[in-house]
Design an enzyme around this catalytic site. Structure first.
Site, mmCIF file in Angstrom:
data_model
loop_
_atom_site.group_PDB
_atom_site.id
_atom_site.type_symbol
_atom_site.label_atom_id
_atom_site.label_comp_id
_atom_site.label_asym_id
_atom_site.label_seq_id
_atom_site.Cartn_x
_atom_site.Cartn_y
_atom_site.Cartn_z
ATOM 1 N N CYS A 12 -6.753 2.101 5.390
ATOM 2 C CA CYS A 12 -7.253 1.026 5.642
ATOM 3 C C CYS A 12 -6.830 0.582 6.906
ATOM 4 C CB CYS A 12 -6.916 -0.129 4.824
ATOM 5 S SG CYS A 12 -5.283 -0.471 4.929
ATOM 6 N N CYS A 14 -2.933 0.174 7.481
ATOM 7 C CA CYS A 14 -2.157 1.364 7.073
ATOM 8 C C CYS A 14 -2.311 2.374 8.280
ATOM 9 C CB CYS A 14 -2.720 2.143 5.883
ATOM 10 S SG CYS A 14 -1.920 1.088 4.314
ATOM 11 N N HIS A 19 0.828 -1.317 -0.049
ATOM 12 C CA HIS A 19 0.131 -0.192 -0.106
ATOM 13 C C HIS A 19 0.728 1.373 -0.077
ATOM 14 C CE1 HIS A 19 -3.956 -1.684 1.716
ATOM 15 N NE2 HIS A 19 -3.248 -2.672 0.808
ATOM 16 N N GLU A 29 0.880 3.816 1.724
ATOM 17 C CA GLU A 29 1.362 4.340 3.122
ATOM 18 C C GLU A 29 2.389 3.462 3.642
ATOM 19 O OE1 GLU A 29 -3.202 4.919 3.298
ATOM 20 O OE2 GLU A 29 -1.691 3.567 2.171
#
Length: 153
Positions: free
Chosen positions: A86, A89, A56, A58
């Site tokens: 999410c 993260c 992801h 992040e």
């Protein structure tokens, strides 16, 4: 420069990262991490490209920022993210001790900065972040909508 202008400046950089994800047919989420007024890390979604659930925007940026600063604690940083994080993260942001989080669009299906849960401001954790929501929200949301519209074609 006013705080709003600074937030928009860095969110535009996060949007540039999201567009990189878009260009490789990844969900267009991008982020940048700022320390002392300078971008020290950038990230964009690369789950398919890297074949990893963990890729992801992040997580990739947090990893880079830690290397730049030589510490896993990012206590003097601000993270700018085009979409509400999410659970994974949001948890990483808390674990990295990032004190300031600036969000573009909210994520009603998976967001953990206020939509479904609010892990970033959970008082029972040993760290909470100050969260600013809705910076360049329309542009951030439009990029996501366009991506999924094209995907359905």
């Amino acid at each position: 420069m006013e705080a709003i202008q600074v937030q928009e400046k860095y969110m535009r950089e996060a949007l540039r990262q999201a567009k990189k994800a878009y260009d490789i047919r990844e969900v267009p989420i991008g982020c940048v991490i700022v320390h002392d007024g300078k971008i020290i890390a950038r990230g964009y979604n690369q789950r398919n490209k890297k074949g990893s659930t963990l890729a992801h925007a992040e997580i990739l940026a947090i990893r880079k920022a830690g290397k730049v600063l030589g510490d896993w604690r990012l206590e003097q940083c601000t993270i700018f993210i085009t979409l509400e994080p999410c659970p994974m993260c949001a948890g990483a942001i808390v674990q990295a001790r990032i004190p300031n989080v600036v969000l573009g669009a909210m994520n009603p299906k998976a967001g953990c900065a206020g939509s479904i849960l609010n892990l970033l401001e959970e008082q029972r954790f040993n760290h909470q972040a100050d969260v600013v929501r809705g910076v360049l929200e329309e542009e951030c949301a439009a990029l996501m909508k366009e991506f999924f519209k094209e995907l359905r074609k």
